[in-house]
Write a protein that holds these residues in place. Structure first.
Motif, PDB file in Angstrom:
ATOM      1  N   UNK A  50       9.515  -4.127   1.538  1.00 10.75           N
ATOM      2  CA  UNK A  50       8.514  -3.961   0.481  1.00 10.75           C
ATOM      3  C   UNK A  50       8.245  -5.290  -0.214  1.00 10.75           C
ATOM      4  N   UNK A  51       9.290  -6.072  -0.443  1.00  6.71           N
ATOM      5  CA  UNK A  51       9.095  -7.383  -1.086  1.00  6.71           C
ATOM      6  C   UNK A  51       8.221  -8.277  -0.222  1.00  6.71           C
ATOM      7  N   UNK A  52       8.468  -8.291   1.092  1.00  8.43           N
ATOM      8  CA  UNK A  52       7.647  -9.107   1.999  1.00  8.43           C
ATOM      9  C   UNK A  52       6.209  -8.601   2.040  1.00  8.43           C
ATOM     10  N   UNK A  53       6.031  -7.277   2.112  1.00  8.58           N
ATOM     11  CA  UNK A  53       4.679  -6.687   2.167  1.00  8.58           C
ATOM     12  C   UNK A  53       3.898  -7.027   0.903  1.00  8.58           C
ATOM     13  N   UNK A  54       4.522  -6.861  -0.248  1.00 10.82           N
ATOM     14  CA  UNK A  54       3.821  -7.090  -1.512  1.00 10.82           C
ATOM     15  C   UNK A  54       3.549  -8.571  -1.734  1.00 10.82           C
ATOM     16  N   UNK A  55       4.455  -9.442  -1.259  1.00 15.03           N
ATOM     17  CA  UNK A  55       4.176 -10.881  -1.325  1.00 15.03           C
ATOM     18  C   UNK A  55       2.920 -11.207  -0.529  1.00 15.03           C
ATOM     19  N   UNK A  56       2.804 -10.591   0.662  1.00 14.66           N
ATOM     20  CA  UNK A  56       1.630 -10.839   1.499  1.00 14.66           C
ATOM     21  C   UNK A  56       0.362 -10.276   0.856  1.00 14.66           C
ATOM     22  N   UNK A  57       0.451  -9.077   0.278  1.00 16.04           N
ATOM     23  CA  UNK A  57      -0.702  -8.473  -0.390  1.00 16.04           C
ATOM     24  C   UNK A  57      -1.168  -9.357  -1.550  1.00 16.04           C
ATOM     25  N   UNK A  58      -0.227  -9.806  -2.372  1.00 19.22           N
ATOM     26  CA  UNK A  58      -0.576 -10.649  -3.526  1.00 19.22           C
ATOM     27  C   UNK A  58      -1.190 -11.967  -3.076  1.00 19.22           C
ATOM     28  N   UNK A  59      -0.618 -12.553  -2.022  1.00 19.35           N
ATOM     29  CA  UNK A  59      -1.152 -13.821  -1.520  1.00 19.35           C
ATOM     30  C   UNK A  59      -2.570 -13.640  -0.985  1.00 19.35           C
ATOM     31  N   UNK A  60      -2.817 -12.542  -0.278  1.00 15.60           N
ATOM     32  CA  UNK A  60      -4.153 -12.276   0.263  1.00 15.60           C
ATOM     33  C   UNK A  60      -5.162 -12.091  -0.864  1.00 15.60           C
TER      34      UNK A  60
END
Length: 290
Positions: free
Chosen positions: A68-78
């Motif tokens: 979840x931390x990796x997914x949300x980091x990617x979502x925020x970066x996008x």
């Protein structure tokens, strides 16, 4: 699996309490509890063990937390990248950095970019080469600065004008501190503190066939923490120069290895990488500088 629910899950995992997480999220506790139960049903796994006053992650919950931390980091970066597409009024640049005094060259280019575009923010993440490469591959970083030869099949790169000198950080009152440099024979029977990456990759290069005879007493991933261990008399830190305070006022000193050994510094990015305007601007500055 909804992004919103993953954020809820992470908040509960961090707080260790549904009640406290609900307060921070500004939603009711029953609503949050239902969202968590629905998530467990969707995944078919129990994510928490619950008691009267707290919750703890199960093994499956700990795995989901990392994902979840990796997914949300990617979502925020996008989201950040799309916000910056209308023009460079701001934006975020994510850079992974190995520990090196040569990072000053990167810092100078970041400063030059921010002078032209004050709204741009740089986010630096420290780690060893394997960690940084993994985050780069996942798209969580725009660039990584590594102290290691580059895999040209996977990355483009710029070589920074810096070479780190290998040596030993030791106490100033240690008998070995009277030497101007230290050789392999000086260290074979000494308790050594090394980075975890160094244990895998650098020690064989430094000591060759004698690597199996070394006494590794501790491993670290940050040189500062290693210098604290040295100060407390636990061992000798194999490190680059200029990563710890070894000035005349310090209890510690640095002695280079003999024969002299250097490691060059590279800024890398994925081949065919598509950059945000802010990240592209930094690359232009770096290319012009080097």
């Amino acid at each position: 699996m909804e992004i919103r629910v993953l954020r809820y899950f992470l908040e509960v995992a961090r707080e260790g309490s549904v009640t406290h997480a609900a307060q921070r999220l500004h939603i009711s506790q029953p609503t949050l509890s239902k969202q968590l139960k629905d998530l467990e049903s969707e995944l078919g796994k129990k994510l928490f063990t619950r008691s009267s006053f707290s919750v703890r992650l199960t093994e499956e919950g700990m795995l989901l937390r990392k994902r979840a931390e990796d997914i949300l980091d990617m979502v925020d970066k996008t989201e950040e990248e799309f916000k910056s597409l209308g023009g460079i009024t701001g934006g975020d640049i994510h850079i992974g950095c190995a520990e090196s005094a040569g990072i000053k060259y990167l810092a100078r280019c970041i400063k030059a970019v921010k002078e032209q575009h004050p709204g741009i923010r740089a986010h630096l993440y420290s780690g060893d080469t394997n960690d940084l490469a993994g985050r780069l591959e996942q798209g969580l970083l725009d660039y990584a600065v590594i102290a290691q030869e580059v895999d040209l099949s996977k990355y483009n790169y710029l070589e920074l004008p810096w070479a780190d000198v290998w040596g030993v950080i030791l106490r100033r009152d240690d008998p070995l501190s009277t030497k101007e440099s230290l050789g392999v024979e000086d260290l074979l029977d000494k308790p050594l503190i090394v980075s975890r990456q160094g244990l895998r990759e650098d020690l064989p290069r430094l000591f060759g066939e004698k690597v199996d005879h070394l006494n590794v007493t501790a491993t670290i991933n940050l040189a500062y923490n290693g210098s604290v261990l040295v100060r407390e008399g636990i061992g000798y830190l194999l490190s680059f120069d200029k990563l710890a305070n070894t000035s005349r006022e310090s209890e510690l000193c640095f002695r280079p290895l003999s024969p002299r050994l250097e490691t060059h510094l590279y800024l890398i990015w994925k081949r065919y990488q598509v950059f945000s305007p802010a990240a592209e601007l930094l690359l232009d500055k770096l290319r012009a500088a080097f």
